[in-house]
Enzyme design. Structure first.
Site, PDB file in Angstrom:
ATOM      1  N   THR A  12       0.872  -1.240   0.137  1.00  0.00           N
ATOM      2  CA  THR A  12      -0.062   0.034   0.227  1.00  0.00           C
ATOM      3  C   THR A  12       0.739   1.253  -0.091  1.00  0.00           C
ATOM      4  O   THR A  12       0.489   2.238  -0.455  1.00  0.00           O
ATOM      5  CB  THR A  12      -1.005  -0.133   1.274  1.00  0.00           C
ATOM      6  OG1 THR A  12      -0.168   0.097   2.345  1.00  0.00           O
ATOM      7  CG2 THR A  12      -1.704  -1.288   1.388  1.00  0.00           C
TER       8      THR A  12
ATOM      9  N   VAL B 235      -2.426   5.425  -0.150  1.00  0.00           N
ATOM     10  CA  VAL B 235      -3.794   5.241   0.096  1.00  0.00           C
ATOM     11  C   VAL B 235      -3.992   3.704   0.312  1.00  0.00           C
ATOM     12  O   VAL B 235      -4.233   2.881  -0.716  1.00  0.00           O
ATOM     13  CB  VAL B 235      -4.637   5.688  -1.223  1.00  0.00           C
ATOM     14  CG1 VAL B 235      -6.139   5.670  -1.207  1.00  0.00           C
ATOM     15  CG2 VAL B 235      -4.151   7.324  -1.512  1.00  0.00           C
ATOM     16  N   HIS B 236      -4.183   3.337   1.414  1.00  0.00           N
ATOM     17  CA  HIS B 236      -3.901   1.760   1.908  1.00  0.00           C
ATOM     18  C   HIS B 236      -5.211   1.050   1.323  1.00  0.00           C
ATOM     19  O   HIS B 236      -4.969   0.008   0.652  1.00  0.00           O
ATOM     20  CB  HIS B 236      -3.776   1.725   3.282  1.00  0.00           C
ATOM     21  CG  HIS B 236      -2.746   2.478   3.874  1.00  0.00           C
ATOM     22  ND1 HIS B 236      -1.359   2.043   3.790  1.00  0.00           N
ATOM     23  CD2 HIS B 236      -2.897   3.535   4.747  1.00  0.00           C
ATOM     24  CE1 HIS B 236      -0.760   3.103   4.434  1.00  0.00           C
ATOM     25  NE2 HIS B 236      -1.669   4.000   5.165  1.00  0.00           N
ATOM     26  N   ASP B 237      -6.426   1.514   1.945  1.00  0.00           N
ATOM     27  CA  ASP B 237      -7.435   0.373   1.957  1.00  0.00           C
ATOM     28  C   ASP B 237      -8.131   0.120   0.707  1.00  0.00           C
ATOM     29  O   ASP B 237      -8.623  -0.999   0.336  1.00  0.00           O
ATOM     30  CB  ASP B 237      -8.909   1.039   2.764  1.00  0.00           C
ATOM     31  CG  ASP B 237      -8.334   0.863   4.088  1.00  0.00           C
ATOM     32  OD1 ASP B 237      -7.347   0.256   4.710  1.00  0.00           O
ATOM     33  OD2 ASP B 237      -9.085   1.587   5.014  1.00  0.00           O
TER      34      ASP B 237
END
Ligand code: BDR
Ligand code: CA
Length: 318
Positions: free
Chosen positions: A196, A242-244
């Site tokens: 991520t 922007v991980h998710d």
């Protein structure tokens, strides 16, 4: 091809907010429901934020249920330093109450159970916050396991952490829950910081959101601008990861993320490492693999997916 039924469990959260848009805006997924958990902020705030984002995206028909307001063990420590006081600081997120999906009068775990039981096809559970709700679901309704296609979670890392030197926020917040999930025997995909941290909302990405000319695009640009400031202040990163949404992308277009089947354990007792994911990437132990761990990301393809979904939802919502 039929859309894949998914449930998203989340704690919005700037990156969760974008993940919801991707899950709701790509026709390859059928978003059955959204459940919320305490994490980035308290449960009342993460629930309000999920409802606001769905309303802004014009997808108010999706059931939303609030879940656990604290980890299975220990106290909740929110991430106000990263996501602000509201959990979604930055843009004006005022939306009329009437446009928001109502909160179901059942606990998130019950909504998940009902949605999984009622789905003709096995359901993919995508978890974007601490794994508290998911662990509770597996423990209180073991019958759902046979109806789950896979659990995909954003959390952990093959490398170092972001909340403690070796611990990532979602796992550090509820290590016992992560342990239950990782030892469940179900097919698990782990999307960690090691991938991520490549999905960066650069100034070019923020300009692309803004350039869509829709309220939703502007909200995304403002969310990412706030997020960029938080990552600059806290980590010295030039651009925020922007991980998710990467976890959503991994479900709707699997080749975007390359994975390796390896053993993963959660450190529950380490003096300095509680909440670390111990990933045996090079198979140095005799332990059997229990997760597909993300090891590479097609960054351009990822951003194209997200942009397409936000553009589509924004145009439809007006
Ligand atoms: C994870 O923690 C939260 O702050 C983000 O929403 C993401 O789920 C990244 O460590
Ligand atoms: Ca999250």
């Amino acid at each position: 091809m039929e859309a894949l039924p998914v449930i998203v469990d989340c704690d919005p959260g700037h990156d969760d907010a974008l993940a919801l848009l991707l899950a709701a805006g790509d026709p390859r997924l059928r978003l059955l429901g959204v459940t919320t958990v305490a994490g980035n902020q308290t449960l009342d705030k993460t629930t309000r934020n999920a409802r606001r984002m769905l309303a802004l995206a014009g997808v108010a028909g999706i059931p939303v249920a609030a879940g656990c307001d604290r980890p299975l063990v220990g106290d909740l420590i929110v991430a106000g330093d990263i996501h602000g006081e509201s959990g979604l600081d930055g843009p004006d997120l005022d939306v009329p109450l009437a446009g928001m999906p109502r909160v179901a009068d059942v606990h998130a775990v019950e909504l998940m159970r009902d949605l999984v039981a009622g789905s003709p096809d096995p359901v993919t559970l995508i978890a974007l916050g601490p794994l508290t709700n998911v662990a509770l679901l597996l423990r209180t309704h073991p019958d759902v396991s046979s109806r789950l296609r896979r659990i995909v979670f954003m959390g952990g890392s093959t490398e170092r952490g972001n909340t403690t030197p070796y611990g990532e926020f979602n796992i550090v917040t509820d290590p016992e829950a992560a342990d239950v999930v990782l030892r469940s025997g179900l097919p698990i995909t782990m999307i960690g910081l090691n991938v991520t941290h490549q999905a960066l909302a650069t100034p070019g990405i923020i300009a692309e959101f803004q350039g869509m000319g829709t309220r939703l695009g502007a909200v995304c640009a403002e969310l990412m601008t706030f997020f960029a400031g938080a990552y600059r202040r806290n980590f010295g990163f030039p651009d925020p990861p922007v991980h998710d949404p990467v976890a959503i992308a991994a479900v709707l277009d699997p080749p975007i993320v390359r994975t390796a089947a390896v053993p993963v354990a959660v450190e529950l007792t380490g003096t300095h490492t509680r909440g670390a994911t111990v990933v045996d990437l090079h198979r140095r132990t005799a332990t059997a693999p229990n997760a597909d761990v993300a090891v590479a990301l097609d960054v351009d393809a990822f951003w194209r997916l997200l942009m397409t979904a936000v553009r589509k939802l924004g145009a439809a919502a007006g």
